[in-house]
Write an enzyme that holds these catalytic residues in place. Sequence first.
Site, PDB file in Angstrom:
ATOM      1  N   HIS A 167      40.067  95.101  65.318  1.00 47.34           N
ATOM      2  CA  HIS A 167      40.001  94.345  63.738  1.00 47.34           C
ATOM      3  C   HIS A 167      40.421  92.888  64.004  1.00 47.34           C
ATOM      4  O   HIS A 167      41.308  92.374  63.128  1.00 47.34           O
ATOM      5  CB  HIS A 167      40.795  95.067  62.911  1.00 47.34           C
ATOM      6  CG  HIS A 167      40.187  96.282  62.313  1.00 47.34           C
ATOM      7  ND1 HIS A 167      38.902  96.111  61.866  1.00 47.34           N
ATOM      8  CD2 HIS A 167      40.572  97.549  62.405  1.00 47.34           C
ATOM      9  CE1 HIS A 167      38.348  97.462  61.327  1.00 47.34           C
ATOM     10  NE2 HIS A 167      39.320  98.219  61.815  1.00 47.34           N
TER      11      HIS A 167
ATOM     12  N   HIS B 153      33.208 106.128  68.058  1.00 46.67           N
ATOM     13  CA  HIS B 153      34.141 105.412  67.236  1.00 46.67           C
ATOM     14  C   HIS B 153      34.799 106.536  66.015  1.00 46.67           C
ATOM     15  O   HIS B 153      36.035 106.579  66.044  1.00 46.67           O
ATOM     16  CB  HIS B 153      33.710 104.406  66.448  1.00 46.67           C
ATOM     17  CG  HIS B 153      34.539 103.547  65.550  1.00 46.67           C
ATOM     18  ND1 HIS B 153      35.555 102.722  65.917  1.00 46.67           N
ATOM     19  CD2 HIS B 153      34.545 103.511  64.114  1.00 46.67           C
ATOM     20  CE1 HIS B 153      36.126 102.267  65.062  1.00 46.67           C
ATOM     21  NE2 HIS B 153      35.617 102.682  64.087  1.00 46.67           N
TER      22      HIS B 153
ATOM     23  N   HIS C 131      39.198 104.706  64.787  1.00 43.60           N
ATOM     24  CA  HIS C 131      38.904 104.846  63.496  1.00 43.60           C
ATOM     25  C   HIS C 131      39.765 104.918  62.547  1.00 43.60           C
ATOM     26  O   HIS C 131      39.831 104.594  61.251  1.00 43.60           O
ATOM     27  CB  HIS C 131      37.767 105.830  63.294  1.00 43.60           C
ATOM     28  CG  HIS C 131      37.063 105.688  62.009  1.00 43.60           C
ATOM     29  ND1 HIS C 131      36.421 104.716  61.424  1.00 43.60           N
ATOM     30  CD2 HIS C 131      36.661 106.722  61.115  1.00 43.60           C
ATOM     31  CE1 HIS C 131      35.973 104.980  60.255  1.00 43.60           C
ATOM     32  NE2 HIS C 131      36.031 106.266  60.081  1.00 43.60           N
TER      33      HIS C 131
END
Length: 634
Positions: free
Chosen positions: A187, A298, A391
Amino acid sequence: MGCASSNTSNDKEALKKLNDLAEINSAETQLRATLMIQRWFRRWRAELEVRRRCTWTIFQTMEYASENEQLKLYNFFNDIISGLPDAFNAMQNEKNDQAETSEYFSKLSNPDYVTIDPDYKGPDLVFPIDENQIKIFIEAFKERQVLDAKHLLILLAEARKHFMKIENVQYTVTSIAGKVTVVGDLHGSLDDLLMIFFKNGLPSADNPYVINGDFVDRGPASVEVSILLFILCLLYPNSFLLNRGNHEDVIMNKRYGFTTELVKKYGLLANRISKGFEGVFRVLPLVTVVDNSVLICHGGVSDITDLNYINDIPRHKYASILRPPTKINDDGEDEIDLIEWRQMLDLLWSDPKAAVGCEPNTFRGGGTYFGPDISKDILDKHNFKLLIRSHECKPDGYDVTHDGLVVTIFSASNYYEAGSNLGAYIKLGPSHKPQFIQFSATENTKQLPLYSRVSKVESSALRDLRTQIFSNKGRLLDAFESHDTEKTGLITMMEWTESMSSVLNLDLPWRTLRSKLVEVDDEGKIKYDSCFTDGTIEGSIANKQVTETIYRQRNILETIFRLLDTDNSGLLSREELRAGCELLAKHNGSISLSPDDLDNLVDTMDINKDGEINFNEFLESFRMVDNKFSNGNI
């Protein structure tokens, strides 16, 4: 004489008994004290753990609720657009279908139309890429240098060509290097990526990596993280592999920060670069299989997951997993291949659950919840031993569930707040038993004692929650007062928890949070006005009623702004705003806007009269409209 001797002997014996008794009492006292300290310490740690878990629940619940709201908002606009193809074409540059080919992206993101700034001092992209160039880029990014737009467009074009050669399901082995390192969500955290490289070594043919999606959004350095990952993929095409995550998605990027980052760093060239990234994201592989035994994706799986089917999906059609591509059926109508879409959606959006079965993931609004029976069935179906997915942020950076069949790995440390969680990565050897390596990229949090870390993170979570409470003040007061028919200012605990849950739509342990959020009288009743007495939030608000609405709707307004901003410039042109207004006017038959009305509306919103509308002007226009409603003028 004999009597004196006898008395002395008795005195010594008595003194000895007293000493023995004192030692016994002292030992008993020490034992009692030790047991008391142990009980106190265990109770203190238990209370601290309750606070930590409660804080975690606040962060995660609010995050998933936000994702759910964004999905609903997108679906609302998608429904409007689906019924208005002309307006849709006015808002979007091109249709999302098979026509968006390599030539399409090559034209839109062609670096030949971009020149390098003569004052540019950053790193140069030189082909063929070598290890030294990787180190140069890392040092440049540490110094917060930004790669020139022309270099970035060239890199994106090369990355797209590379990924297009790879199938949806890619394969790797541990036998060559003896291991594979699996990295979860990053991220946009450059610090976490560099920490992993520092601890685990730079990628190479002898040090293979799998990056399991979600390397953009939320963090401040999604561009730099992506650049390093793409360069490494080009340098080590067989030993540095990427999977697509649910945030490598054009719709998610507009809401969760990546589009904003591009605008901030590249200005007017942001749209070209955004299209370049979209072209790469569309062709990222979906799954990696290690040694034909370990499945890495993911999100997760569902009861219909089939890798043979997945491998044949034309993945380039999916600019967004939230916007499935359509095809024309025999009746000339648009049609969605629901099975194909489900396969994609479930891979990227699903979460494991403790209960058996498979059901829609209503918490996030996309994908499924899959139980241990589903995990076992899918693994057995493909002769796999283990599922590694990401995730979900986890306090320790990883989690093992479903009797060891499912592992979650999350590599962005301090995701919610400094000290909120560790990052982790997996070293996977030939035995396929995961070895978890934990880390934190923020040195300051390591030095804080446990109590201080928990208190710091708890304060941040409560601040976010109080902001949510304040932004819904009017609706909460209505709910509270509906129970308080005699206007006492008091309601029961059950009435308060029911009101908080129904209005905020957050499934939180409200009874546990009570002492942190409200005051209670001697009879245990809630003084509900005390919900809104946080001066740090309320004190800075000039117009509380209007600002409350803006607080509540800001995320939605920002998403609408990004959807209208089709060129990703960070500004709404007159044409973009006009197209959006025409779209809504056609959808809502009660709204009638002539061309002159539209021009006047644009002029009104354009406060600084520069011909474009920024987000602050967009918000201000909403504030003025809301003010009219609140004053009863409309």
